[in-house]
Design a protein around this motif. Structure first.
Motif, PDB file in Angstrom:
ATOM      1  N   TYR A   4       0.727  -1.185  -0.138  1.00 15.35           N
ATOM      2  CA  TYR A   4      -0.026   0.014   0.096  1.00 15.35           C
ATOM      3  C   TYR A   4       1.037   1.221  -0.079  1.00 15.35           C
ATOM      4  CZ  TYR A   4      -3.816  -3.069   1.340  1.00 15.35           C
ATOM      5  OH  TYR A   4      -4.876  -4.004   1.123  1.00 15.35           O
ATOM      6  N   ASP A   5       0.405   2.397  -0.499  1.00 17.92           N
ATOM      7  CA  ASP A   5       0.680   3.570  -0.242  1.00 17.92           C
ATOM      8  C   ASP A   5       0.772   4.213   1.099  1.00 17.92           C
ATOM      9  OD1 ASP A   5       1.528   4.035  -3.035  1.00 17.92           O
ATOM     10  OD2 ASP A   5      -0.654   4.682  -3.216  1.00 17.92           O
ATOM     11  N   VAL A   6      -0.392   3.715   1.782  1.00 20.93           N
ATOM     12  CA  VAL A   6      -0.394   4.224   3.097  1.00 20.93           C
ATOM     13  C   VAL A   6      -1.394   3.183   3.848  1.00 20.93           C
ATOM     14  CG1 VAL A   6      -1.572   5.801   4.759  1.00 20.93           C
ATOM     15  CG2 VAL A   6      -0.737   6.726   2.397  1.00 20.93           C
ATOM     16  N   ILE A   7      -0.880   2.759   4.997  1.00 19.48           N
ATOM     17  CA  ILE A   7      -1.616   1.862   6.021  1.00 19.48           C
ATOM     18  C   ILE A   7      -2.036   2.887   7.275  1.00 19.48           C
ATOM     19  CG2 ILE A   7      -1.810  -0.349   7.560  1.00 19.48           C
ATOM     20  CD1 ILE A   7      -0.321  -1.839   5.442  1.00 19.48           C
ATOM     21  N   VAL A   8      -3.212   2.841   7.488  1.00 21.57           N
ATOM     22  CA  VAL A   8      -3.746   3.828   8.819  1.00 21.57           C
ATOM     23  C   VAL A   8      -4.027   2.661   9.776  1.00 21.57           C
ATOM     24  CG1 VAL A   8      -5.309   5.295   9.487  1.00 21.57           C
ATOM     25  CG2 VAL A   8      -4.591   5.377   7.032  1.00 21.57           C
ATOM     26  N   ILE A   9      -3.558   2.978  10.843  1.00 19.52           N
ATOM     27  CA  ILE A   9      -3.933   1.975  11.957  1.00 19.52           C
ATOM     28  C   ILE A   9      -4.819   2.597  12.964  1.00 19.52           C
ATOM     29  CG2 ILE A   9      -3.138   0.466  14.229  1.00 19.52           C
ATOM     30  CD1 ILE A   9      -0.021   0.680  12.676  1.00 19.52           C
ATOM     31  N   GLY A  10      -5.970   1.981  13.110  1.00 18.08           N
ATOM     32  CA  GLY A  10      -7.287   2.531  13.942  1.00 18.08           C
ATOM     33  C   GLY A  10      -8.164   3.281  12.740  1.00 18.08           C
ATOM     34  N   ALA A  11      -9.574   2.684  13.179  1.00 17.59           N
ATOM     35  CA  ALA A  11     -10.703   3.287  12.228  1.00 17.59           C
ATOM     36  C   ALA A  11     -11.523   4.349  13.217  1.00 17.59           C
ATOM     37  CB  ALA A  11     -11.496   2.277  11.499  1.00 17.59           C
ATOM     38  N   GLY A  12     -10.997   5.029  14.083  1.00 15.59           N
ATOM     39  CA  GLY A  12     -11.647   5.987  14.423  1.00 15.59           C
ATOM     40  C   GLY A  12     -11.809   7.212  13.869  1.00 15.59           C
ATOM     41  N   PRO A  13     -12.585   8.337  14.212  1.00 14.60           N
ATOM     42  CA  PRO A  13     -12.767   9.495  13.429  1.00 14.60           C
ATOM     43  C   PRO A  13     -11.288  10.066  12.891  1.00 14.60           C
ATOM     44  CG  PRO A  13     -13.767   9.647  15.336  1.00 14.60           C
ATOM     45  CD  PRO A  13     -12.910   8.566  15.617  1.00 14.60           C
ATOM     46  N   GLY A  14     -10.208   9.881  13.453  1.00 14.47           N
ATOM     47  CA  GLY A  14      -8.948  10.270  13.007  1.00 14.47           C
ATOM     48  C   GLY A  14      -8.440   9.290  11.888  1.00 14.47           C
ATOM     49  N   GLY A  15      -8.468   8.220  12.095  1.00 17.86           N
ATOM     50  CA  GLY A  15      -8.073   7.133  11.246  1.00 17.86           C
ATOM     51  C   GLY A  15      -9.058   6.872   9.854  1.00 17.86           C
ATOM     52  N   TYR A  16     -10.154   6.897   9.989  1.00 23.50           N
ATOM     53  CA  TYR A  16     -11.096   6.591   8.945  1.00 23.50           C
ATOM     54  C   TYR A  16     -11.282   7.906   7.967  1.00 23.50           C
ATOM     55  CZ  TYR A  16     -15.408   8.885  10.488  1.00 23.50           C
ATOM     56  OH  TYR A  16     -16.532   9.775  10.868  1.00 23.50           O
ATOM     57  N   VAL A  17     -11.053   9.125   8.481  1.00 22.90           N
ATOM     58  CA  VAL A  17     -11.096  10.360   7.959  1.00 22.90           C
ATOM     59  C   VAL A  17      -9.682  10.395   6.924  1.00 22.90           C
ATOM     60  CG1 VAL A  17     -10.781  12.835   7.802  1.00 22.90           C
ATOM     61  CG2 VAL A  17     -12.782  11.462   9.124  1.00 22.90           C
ATOM     62  N   SER A 139      -4.566   5.255  16.632  1.00 25.72           N
ATOM     63  CA  SER A 139      -5.004   4.140  17.610  1.00 25.72           C
ATOM     64  C   SER A 139      -5.793   4.581  18.891  1.00 25.72           C
ATOM     65  CB  SER A 139      -3.820   3.260  18.016  1.00 25.72           C
ATOM     66  OG  SER A 139      -2.652   3.967  18.595  1.00 25.72           O
ATOM     67  N   GLY A 140      -5.678   5.910  18.954  1.00 30.09           N
ATOM     68  CA  GLY A 140      -6.753   6.631  19.901  1.00 30.09           C
ATOM     69  C   GLY A 140      -6.155   6.449  21.428  1.00 30.09           C
ATOM     70  N   SER A 141      -7.426   6.475  22.122  1.00 37.85           N
ATOM     71  CA  SER A 141      -6.931   6.558  23.643  1.00 37.85           C
ATOM     72  C   SER A 141      -8.169   5.710  24.507  1.00 37.85           C
ATOM     73  CB  SER A 141      -7.436   7.768  24.006  1.00 37.85           C
ATOM     74  OG  SER A 141      -8.726   8.233  23.837  1.00 37.85           O
ATOM     75  N   GLU A 142      -7.602   5.558  25.662  1.00 40.27           N
ATOM     76  CA  GLU A 142      -8.355   4.314  26.633  1.00 40.27           C
ATOM     77  C   GLU A 142      -8.364   5.598  27.812  1.00 40.27           C
ATOM     78  OE1 GLU A 142      -6.254   0.934  27.705  1.00 40.27           O
ATOM     79  OE2 GLU A 142      -4.519   2.063  28.124  1.00 40.27           O
ATOM     80  N   PRO A 271      -3.301   8.017  25.896  1.00 38.30           N
ATOM     81  CA  PRO A 271      -3.256   7.480  24.652  1.00 38.30           C
ATOM     82  C   PRO A 271      -3.236   5.829  24.630  1.00 38.30           C
ATOM     83  CG  PRO A 271      -1.593   9.343  24.941  1.00 38.30           C
ATOM     84  CD  PRO A 271      -2.457   9.020  26.284  1.00 38.30           C
ATOM     85  N   TYR A 272      -3.657   5.176  23.618  1.00 41.16           N
ATOM     86  CA  TYR A 272      -3.639   3.730  23.587  1.00 41.16           C
ATOM     87  C   TYR A 272      -2.842   3.467  22.432  1.00 41.16           C
ATOM     88  CZ  TYR A 272      -5.171  -1.116  22.932  1.00 41.16           C
ATOM     89  OH  TYR A 272      -5.092  -2.449  23.018  1.00 41.16           O
TER      90      TYR A 272
END
Ligand code: NAI
Length: 462
Positions: A4-17, A139-142, A271-272
């Motif tokens: 891939y050109d880019v792999i994003v880790i995490g599909a929260g609002p940051g990652g999916y956008v 990857s967001g937070s907890e 942060p998680y």
């Protein structure tokens, strides 16, 4: 294994956008997400479910308190808790399904599973190792833990457990008078629970304009929430299905106890980044556990970026989204910019509380000369008609230039009203620019214009 050109880790609002933006910019992109559904904490166990619960319980509050006055007679509705939870689940499903649809539409591959980064340029999910020219950690937070407090998500819960209790507690103790504590405290208070909030500091919602925070506390107290401020929680003991919170008042060190069916721990998030292998990679972290990045969200390891709750700044979905777009555009060779001076904050209680930019306190700290334009919703015709006359709009502007420096709203639809001020600030507007803009009558937004007028020769309806 794919490339891939880019792999994003995490599909929260940051990652999916970020993933969608990368795809729109012509890159081959995948997003790794281990949950069963996309959308991260926000869509699955945070912003979206809590807003469904706030909406449902606000409707109940309106029926109980204001319907009869408007000539809407009849018994106020009773609560079917199971149905309310399934309404919440349906709201989640619609939103998470929406992201899945957007991934397909934009040809973003969803790699299901938990990612680690064995080396720069590689992302491992299960036994598969994928190549990526660029890796974005989102990857967001907890929920952060509190010494002496063990969360079981049944009796002692974080926001996740609080959104899925199997019954409405008779009494709820909330530890922490921040955004999560007050939103969920409001939900359960409207559902008939006795809600006690224990806060370490001497005011609620730290960082908020102090005048707004005082007014907010008064309004919540009127709604039935009780506050114990200046109290340090020492621990929580669970016995049977009750939990006892021990706390010390900071003013005299005296120890007290309070017992309830449920205790919500809402003392912040962290942060998680567990399991990503950041240590082995040598990624630089701050003492607060945040990933260090430069202004383009690049970490110290080439080709690895980080955004959202994993880095510095407010832990807000919309801040993460903006960073997600910006990092994608930066990778594509564009020159994006996130204006951290104009990130709104909203608390979705009733009334809502919203803010952007400086507070009176931060302006005083900076020694800046400013003026205050204030307008109460009692002077707004629409608000009065809708039982929403409590609260006010406050605009802070530079004393010399009249440029808007910050704004604070407590009142109806504050979370939407704040955005005209955000746009004004983004364009460097003066309060007079807002004051000279025609606002439709009768709308809540007239209160914003009146506050802008109050920065000059005076509001009309005050
Ligand atoms: P918060 O940082 O907003 O509030 C935590 C509160 O707990 C503070 O008032 C703090 O002084 C208090 N506290 C800390 N330790 C304590 C102790 N030992 N005893 C008593 N009180 C203690 O954190 P919160 O509410 O957990 O939210 C976490 C994050 O999620 C925040 O960054 C928030 O902005 C975000 N969030 C945003 C929402 C929104 O934008 N509407 C909704 C929910 C969460």
């Amino acid at each position: 294994m794919s490339s891939y050109d880019v792999i994003v880790i995490g599909a929260g609002p940051g990652g999916y956008v970020c993933a969608i933006r990368c795809a729109q910019l012509g890159m081959k992109v995948a997003c790794v997400e281990g949950r069963e559904t996309l959308g991260g904490t926000c869509l699955n166990v945070g912003c979206i479910p809590s807003k469904a619960m706030l909406h449902a319980t606000h409707m109940l509050h309106e029926a109980e308190h204001n319907f009869a006055t408007m000539g809407l007679k009849g018994k106020a509705p009773s609560v079917d808790w199971k149905q309310m939870l399934s309404y919440k689940e349906e709201t989640i499903a619609q939103n998470t399904g929406g992201i899945e649809f957007l991934f397909k539409k934009n040809k973003v591959d969803w790699i299901k599973g938990w990612a680690s980064i064995p080396e720069a340029g590689k992302v491992q999910v299960g036994d598969d190792v994928h190549d990526a020219k660029h890796i974005v950690i989102a990857s967001g937070s907890e929920a952060s833990s509190l010494p002496g407090v063990e969360v079981d998500e049944k009796t002692v819960v974080t926001s996740t457990g609080a959104l899925a209790l199997n019954k409405i507690p008779k009494k709820l103790i909330v530890i922490g008078a921040g955004v999560i504590g007050l939103e969920l405290g409001s939900v359960y208070s409207r559902l008939g629970a006795e809600v006690e909030v224990i806060e370490f500091l001497d005011a609620i919602t730290p960082g908020m304009d102090a005048e707004i925070a005082r007014q907010f506390q008064r309004m919540l107290t009127k709604q039935g929430l009780k506050f114990t401020l200046g109290a340090a929680v020492q621990g929580v003991a669970v016995k049977g299905n009750k939990a006892t919170v021990t706390y010390k008042l900071r003013k005299d060190d005296s120890e007290h106890q309070m017992t309830a069916d449920t205790v919500l721990v809402a003392t912040g998030r962290k942060p998680y980044t567990d399991g990503l292998g950041l240590d082995a990679l040598g990624i630089e972290m701050s003492e607060r556990g945040q990933i260090k990045t430069d202004s383009k969200y690049a970490t110290n390891i080439a080709g690895i970026y980080a955004i959202g709750d994993t880095i510095a700044g407010p832990m807000l979905a919309h801040k993460a989204e903006d960073e997600g777009m910006a990092v994608a555009e930066g990778i594509a060779g564009q020159h994006p910019h996130v204006n951290y001076g104009v990130i709104p904050g909203v608390i979705y209680t009733h009334p809502e509380v919203a803010n952007v930019g400086e507070t009176e306190e931060t302006l005083k700290e900076q020694g800046r000369a400013y003026k205050v334009g204030k307008f109460p919703f009692m002077g707004n015709a629409r608000a009065k008609a809708n039982f929403a006359g409590e609260g006010f709009v406050k605009i802070l502007a530079d004393k010399e230039t009249d440029r808007i420096l910050g704004a604070h709203i407590i009142g109806p639809m504050a979370g939407d009203l704040i955005h005209e001020i955000c746009v004004a600030m983004e364009f460097g507007a003066a309060a007079e620019d807002l004051a000279r803009t025609c606002h439709a009558h009768p709308t809540y937004s007239e209160a914003v214009r009146e506050a802008a007028l109050a920065c000059g020769d005076g509001a009309i309806h005050a």
